[in-house]
Design a protein around this motif. Structure first.
Motif, short mmCIF file in Angstrom:
data_model
loop_
_atom_site.label_atom_id
_atom_site.label_comp_id
_atom_site.label_asym_id
_atom_site.label_seq_id
_atom_site.Cartn_x
_atom_site.Cartn_y
_atom_site.Cartn_z
N ASP A 1 0.85 -1.19 0.00
CA ASP A 1 0.00 0.00 0.00
C ASP A 1 0.88 1.24 0.00
OD1 ASP A 1 -1.81 2.06 0.43
OD2 ASP A 1 -3.01 0.93 1.87
N LYS B 1 -2.91 7.90 -3.91
CA LYS B 1 -3.42 7.58 -5.24
C LYS B 1 -2.56 8.20 -6.34
CE LYS B 1 -8.22 6.60 -4.12
NZ LYS B 1 -9.65 6.85 -4.44
N GLU C 1 -6.46 -5.47 -7.08
CA GLU C 1 -7.67 -5.59 -6.25
C GLU C 1 -7.74 -7.04 -5.79
OE1 GLU C 1 -12.54 -5.29 -6.65
OE2 GLU C 1 -11.26 -4.21 -8.08
N ASN D 1 -8.47 3.42 -8.00
CA ASN D 1 -9.53 3.37 -6.99
C ASN D 1 -9.02 2.86 -5.65
OD1 ASN D 1 -9.20 0.66 -7.50
ND2 ASN D 1 -11.11 0.44 -8.68
N SER D 2 -7.71 2.58 -5.56
CA SER D 2 -7.11 2.21 -4.28
C SER D 2 -5.63 2.57 -4.34
CB SER D 2 -7.31 0.72 -4.00
OG SER D 2 -6.37 -0.06 -4.70
N THR D 3 -4.90 2.20 -3.31
CA THR D 3 -3.47 2.51 -3.27
C THR D 3 -2.62 1.26 -3.09
OG1 THR D 3 -3.66 2.96 -0.87
CG2 THR D 3 -3.83 4.83 -2.37
#
Length: 325
Positions: free
Chosen positions: A139, A143, A153, A170-172
């Motif tokens: 992580d 972004k 994902e 849409n995530s890190t």
């Protein structure tokens, strides 16, 4: 099991300090980026051979480095390129190596410019458990940073979607350059390339592979650095030093203030200087200077300068504003 350490990049964003040295040889404390990886691979008995994949330009440097090292497993495997514009991508280089070295085993692939905080043996344990291709996931916490990597994902630890360098992440959670493939996966590298797919980034291959069979993610925390820029190299050294400084015994310091996260190498001479978050390579001379967030390469002579965010190549002289290389 075999391993490949990818070391074929030209590191142009780190020039001039990587113009005549592979970035994998950049020091991190008492060792180098790539030697940290070699040490992990050497310690795992499941890995019997470590192929070091590099280009023709740096082949001699790697050959000398390996001959002088204490490691027994690494063996040099040279790509047929010597210039940046001749590169055929990481996937292409990996497929070429598998063919060139006749690799017919499970294969661990790791980038030689990655500083990672997990033990490679834990990653291989995860691979043994899954008996499927795996990647390492981290992580990055931003972004904006995630735009530069392959976004993953997950459903528990199975990869259910993969996007290489998305414009609107849409995530890190990103995939880093650490993978393991089964013996049966290796012929798919050529199939992937023959179908005209992107040869540049392993993430594209993982995205293609994930649509055909289960791919799992080994997620980790703490630290990961992709050492491709001066800032990331300084950050990696700062993480390693953890606010301390590391000054070689043969360095000479006179009336010099050494602050946090400073690495001064062999034979450097510092007189009336102030340093913080800085890397001073061997046999450099720094006099009457304030140096912050900077990298000063070997055999460089600098006087009467206030440097912040500087990257100064080897054998450079800067005195009273006069610059000579």
């Amino acid at each position: 099991m075999k391993a490949v350490v990818l070391a074929g990049g030209y590191a142009t964003r780190l020039w001039p300090i990587t113009k005549h040295r592979p970035k994998m040889f950049l020091p991190i404390g008492e060792t180098t980026v790539i030697d940290r990886i070699f040490a992990d691979l050497e310690a795992d008995d499941r890995i019997d051979t470590v192929y070091v994949s590099t280009n023709e330009r740096f082949a001699d440097e790697f050959r000398t480095h390996l001959e002088a090292s204490e490691f027994e497993k690494p063996t040099l495997s040279v790509e047929d390129t010597s210039e940046e514009d001749e590169k055929f991508g990481v996937v292409g280089a990996l497929a070429q190596l598998v063919e060139r070295e006749e690799v017919d085993d499970d294969l661990l692939v790791i980038a030689g410019d990655n500083l990672i905080s997990f033990d490679v043996s834990d990653f291989v344990d995860f691979f043994d458990e899954k008996e499927s291709p795996i990647l390492a996931a981290y992580d990055v916490g931003s972004k904006e940073r995630a735009k530069s990597y392959g976004l993953v994902e997950l459903d528990n630890d199975r990869v259910v979607d993969f996007q290489e360098k998305p414009e609107d992440p849409n995530s890190t959670l990103v995939s880093i350059a650490c993978y393991a493939f089964t013996q049966d996966n290796l012929p798919l590298l050529q199939e992937y390339l023959q179908d005209g797919n992107n040869p540049d980034e392993p993430g594209w291959f993982l995205q293609w592979l994930q649509a055909q069979e289960p791919v799992f993610a080994y997620s980790f925390e703490e630290a990961w650095f992709d050492i491709g820029t001066p800032e990331s190299y300084l950050d990696a050294v700062a993480w390693y030093l953890d606010g301390e400084s590391y000054v070689a015994d043969s360095a000479s310091l006179d009336d010099t203030d050494v602050g946090e996260n400073v690495h001064v190498m062999d034979g450097a001479e510092l007189v009336n200087a102030s340093l913080s978050n800085a890397i001073i390579f061997s046999n450099a001379t720094v006099r009457d200077c304030d140096v912050r967030d900077s990298i000063i390469d070997e055999k460089t002579h600098i006087e009467n300068m206030d440097l912040a965010g500087a990257l100064i190549g080897a054998h450079t002289q800067i005195t009273n504003g006069a610059h000579d290389e």
